[in-house]
Design a protein around this motif. Structure first.
Motif, PDB file in Angstrom:
ATOM      1  N   UNK A  55       5.849  68.284  -1.060  1.00  0.00           N
ATOM      2  CA  UNK A  55       4.976  68.526  -0.123  1.00  0.00           C
ATOM      3  C   UNK A  55       3.504  68.273  -0.715  1.00  0.00           C
ATOM      4  N   UNK A  56       2.749  67.438   0.195  1.00  0.00           N
ATOM      5  CA  UNK A  56       1.561  66.879   0.008  1.00  0.00           C
ATOM      6  C   UNK A  56       0.343  67.881   0.401  1.00  0.00           C
ATOM      7  N   UNK A  57      -0.636  68.113  -0.460  1.00  0.00           N
ATOM      8  CA  UNK A  57      -1.645  68.967  -0.036  1.00  0.00           C
ATOM      9  C   UNK A  57      -2.980  68.215  -0.195  1.00  0.00           C
ATOM     10  N   UNK A  58      -3.827  68.338   0.953  1.00  0.00           N
ATOM     11  CA  UNK A  58      -5.332  67.583   0.721  1.00  0.00           C
ATOM     12  C   UNK A  58      -6.178  68.939   1.042  1.00  0.00           C
ATOM     13  N   UNK A  59      -7.079  69.279   0.233  1.00  0.00           N
ATOM     14  CA  UNK A  59      -8.076  70.256   0.632  1.00  0.00           C
ATOM     15  C   UNK A  59      -9.551  69.633   1.242  1.00  0.00           C
ATOM     16  N   UNK A  60      -9.587  70.149   2.461  1.00  0.00           N
ATOM     17  CA  UNK A  60     -10.881  69.878   3.109  1.00  0.00           C
ATOM     18  C   UNK A  60     -12.114  70.607   2.717  1.00  0.00           C
ATOM     19  N   UNK A  61     -12.988  70.156   1.879  1.00  0.00           N
ATOM     20  CA  UNK A  61     -13.956  71.023   1.258  1.00  0.00           C
ATOM     21  C   UNK A  61     -15.173  71.339   2.483  1.00  0.00           C
ATOM     22  N   UNK A  62     -16.067  72.347   2.078  1.00  0.00           N
ATOM     23  CA  UNK A  62     -16.976  72.613   3.062  1.00  0.00           C
ATOM     24  C   UNK A  62     -17.225  74.077   3.012  1.00  0.00           C
ATOM     25  N   UNK A  63     -18.065  74.747   3.598  1.00  0.00           N
ATOM     26  CA  UNK A  63     -18.411  75.838   3.644  1.00  0.00           C
ATOM     27  C   UNK A  63     -17.207  76.953   3.454  1.00  0.00           C
ATOM     28  N   UNK A  67     -13.625  75.996   3.003  1.00  0.00           N
ATOM     29  CA  UNK A  67     -12.513  75.057   2.619  1.00  0.00           C
ATOM     30  C   UNK A  67     -11.073  75.458   3.200  1.00  0.00           C
ATOM     31  N   UNK A  68     -10.274  74.219   3.870  1.00  0.00           N
ATOM     32  CA  UNK A  68      -8.772  74.713   4.265  1.00  0.00           C
ATOM     33  C   UNK A  68      -7.901  73.458   3.727  1.00  0.00           C
ATOM     34  N   UNK A  69      -6.808  73.893   3.803  1.00  0.00           N
ATOM     35  CA  UNK A  69      -5.890  72.831   3.308  1.00  0.00           C
ATOM     36  C   UNK A  69      -5.174  72.262   4.440  1.00  0.00           C
ATOM     37  N   UNK A  70      -4.762  71.034   4.179  1.00  0.00           N
ATOM     38  CA  UNK A  70      -3.837  70.094   5.140  1.00  0.00           C
ATOM     39  C   UNK A  70      -2.505  69.815   4.159  1.00  0.00           C
ATOM     40  N   UNK A  71      -1.478  70.653   4.767  1.00  0.00           N
ATOM     41  CA  UNK A  71      -0.216  70.392   4.123  1.00  0.00           C
ATOM     42  C   UNK A  71       0.868  69.161   4.914  1.00  0.00           C
ATOM     43  N   UNK A 104       9.030  70.246   7.043  1.00  0.00           N
ATOM     44  CA  UNK A 104       9.210  71.584   6.943  1.00  0.00           C
ATOM     45  C   UNK A 104       7.640  72.162   6.870  1.00  0.00           C
ATOM     46  N   UNK A 105       6.734  71.607   6.996  1.00  0.00           N
ATOM     47  CA  UNK A 105       5.194  72.230   6.843  1.00  0.00           C
ATOM     48  C   UNK A 105       4.925  73.400   7.881  1.00  0.00           C
ATOM     49  N   UNK A 106       5.529  73.093   9.006  1.00  0.00           N
ATOM     50  CA  UNK A 106       5.382  74.193  10.024  1.00  0.00           C
ATOM     51  C   UNK A 106       5.778  75.587   9.689  1.00  0.00           C
ATOM     52  N   UNK A 107       6.826  75.609   8.426  1.00  0.00           N
ATOM     53  CA  UNK A 107       7.147  77.043   8.330  1.00  0.00           C
ATOM     54  C   UNK A 107       6.111  77.855   7.444  1.00  0.00           C
ATOM     55  N   UNK A 134      -0.950  72.007   9.450  1.00  0.00           N
ATOM     56  CA  UNK A 134       0.211  71.773   8.906  1.00  0.00           C
ATOM     57  C   UNK A 134       0.929  70.691   9.530  1.00  0.00           C
ATOM     58  N   UNK A 135       0.977  69.687   8.951  1.00  0.00           N
ATOM     59  CA  UNK A 135       1.330  68.345   9.420  1.00  0.00           C
ATOM     60  C   UNK A 135       2.864  68.170   8.935  1.00  0.00           C
ATOM     61  N   UNK A 136       3.956  68.714   9.782  1.00  0.00           N
ATOM     62  CA  UNK A 136       5.055  68.656   9.404  1.00  0.00           C
ATOM     63  C   UNK A 136       5.792  67.233  10.014  1.00  0.00           C
ATOM     64  N   UNK A 137       6.167  66.502   8.892  1.00  0.00           N
ATOM     65  CA  UNK A 137       6.498  65.054   9.284  1.00  0.00           C
ATOM     66  C   UNK A 137       7.850  65.058   9.716  1.00  0.00           C
ATOM     67  N   UNK A 138       8.492  66.253   9.927  1.00  0.00           N
ATOM     68  CA  UNK A 138       9.806  66.073  10.493  1.00  0.00           C
ATOM     69  C   UNK A 138       9.485  65.932  11.988  1.00  0.00           C
TER      70      UNK A 138
END
Length: 352
Positions: free
Chosen positions: A1-9, A11-15, A19-22, A160-164
């Motif tokens: 699973x690849x993960x990118x953090x969006x910074x800011x006041x 922060x949140x993660x893009x997965x 299976x990311x939806x799980x 949650x970017x589920x490539x499935x």
């Protein structure tokens, strides 16, 4: 699973990955109520999301909205508010936007405005939504005045970017999403251009391409959430592209319109002496190899009028994102009309 953090006041993660939806059960653990907003074709995926949340103890209901840009209307938004009221949703609850960019835009705006803001999770199901609409916090609807002119900045708590979900995506929709990916290559990440030149279909390196495009957007959003500086560069190709979408009553796919818009912007930069002819040519050849349109013949006077109410316009000034060399975007304000006409001639086949 690849993960990118969006910074800011906050922060949140893009997965990114199968299976990311799980991970919905982790993101919304402890939430009392949630609404999963989706279009009819994604009923099965929405049902899976509902089941995942129910297993985590969340009282959840799926809410159906129209497919595509038809979802982004004041009437549909009002309908969601009424549903949230029926469900008794409060500020401790959450909205899940599952689908393409139109649904995540709408669901995010509904979340931003219900009780002045509830948590929002995006589960993008198209390439376009994964790399653009589902992250960054821009939410909104369309009006007769233009696209996305009514909205709010409301960042999600997770993407949650589920490539499935991409396996059933049609080739035209997949290509449309790649337009936003190659845009990130033109403005920031040359490796994207290399990968797409080697495989214009984008199918071989899909997850890496998505991750790289997400990283470009995350870097811009983290520095400039409210679109006052660097984030504007993400609108490369969008000034003319959005005008084409509106003139065509959203009959063109977003990425198709943006592809023409990028060729126009490249030609404009060439006219201004900012972009070498070889790089202008690269725009056209790479986009054509990817199966995206590079020409559009329409009403030039009408398109110019529409562009003047674009979100990047300032007062009477027409502003374009252009390239001062590949990977070096800048704003060009009130370009010479002769440059505009020449760029339009290049994409319209000489029609003025």
């Amino acid at each position: 699973m690849r993960r990118v953090t969006v910074p800011g006041p906050v922060p949140y993660e893009v997965v990114i990955g199968p299976g990311a939806q799980e991970e919905l059960s982790l993101v919304l653990a402890g939430t009392a109520k949630a609404a999963v907003v989706h279009a009819p074709p994604l009923a099965a995926l929405a049902g899976a999301a509902v089941e995942t949340l129910q297993t985590a103890g969340v009282a959840v209901e799926a809410l159906v909205v129209p497919d595509g840009e038809a979802a982004k209307s004041a009437d549909v938004l009002t309908g969601l508010w009424e549903e949230f009221g029926r469900l008794g949703m409060t500020r401790s609850d959450a909205v899940v936007g599952l689908g393409g960019g139109a649904v995540t835009d709408l669901a995010g705006f509904a979340a931003a405005t219900w009780t002045r803001g509830v948590r929002f999770v995006t589960v993008p199901t198209s390439v376009l939504a994964m790399v653009d609409a589902a992250l960054g916090g821009k939410t909104g609807i369309n009006t007769a005045a233009g696209k996305n002119l009514v909205g709010a900045f409301h960042p999600p708590v997770a993407v949650l970017a589920d490539t499935d979900s991409l396996t059933g995506l049609s080739d035209p929709e997949f290509r449309s999403g790649l337009a936003e990916v190659v845009k990130c290559g033109f403005i920031a990440d040359g490796e994207i251009l290399r990968l797409l030149s080697a495989d214009p279909s984008g199918r071989r390196d899909t997850e890496e391409l998505i991750e790289r495009a997400v990283q470009v957007k995350a870097d811009a959003v983290g520095e400039d959430l409210y679109d006052l500086g660097r984030r504007e560069f993400l609108n490369y190709g969008h000034t003319l592209g959005h005008a084409i979408e509106r003139v065509e009553d959203f009959g063109w796919r977003h990425g198709e319109a943006i592809a023409v818009g990028m060729v126009f912007a490249a030609e404009l930069a060439g006219q201004a002496g900012l972009l070498a002819r070889a790089d202008v040519h690269l725009h056209r050849t790479l986009l054509e190899d990817m199966g995206l349109p590079t020409r559009y013949a329409g009403d030039w006077a009408r398109l110019q009028a529409v562009m003047r109410v674009d979100k990047k316009a300032r007062g009477a000034s027409l502003r374009f994102v252009v390239l001062d060399g590949l990977g070096n975007p800048r704003i060009l304000t009130d370009p010479d009309q002769a440059w505009l006409d020449a760029a339009w001639s290049a994409v319209s086949g000489g029609q003025l």
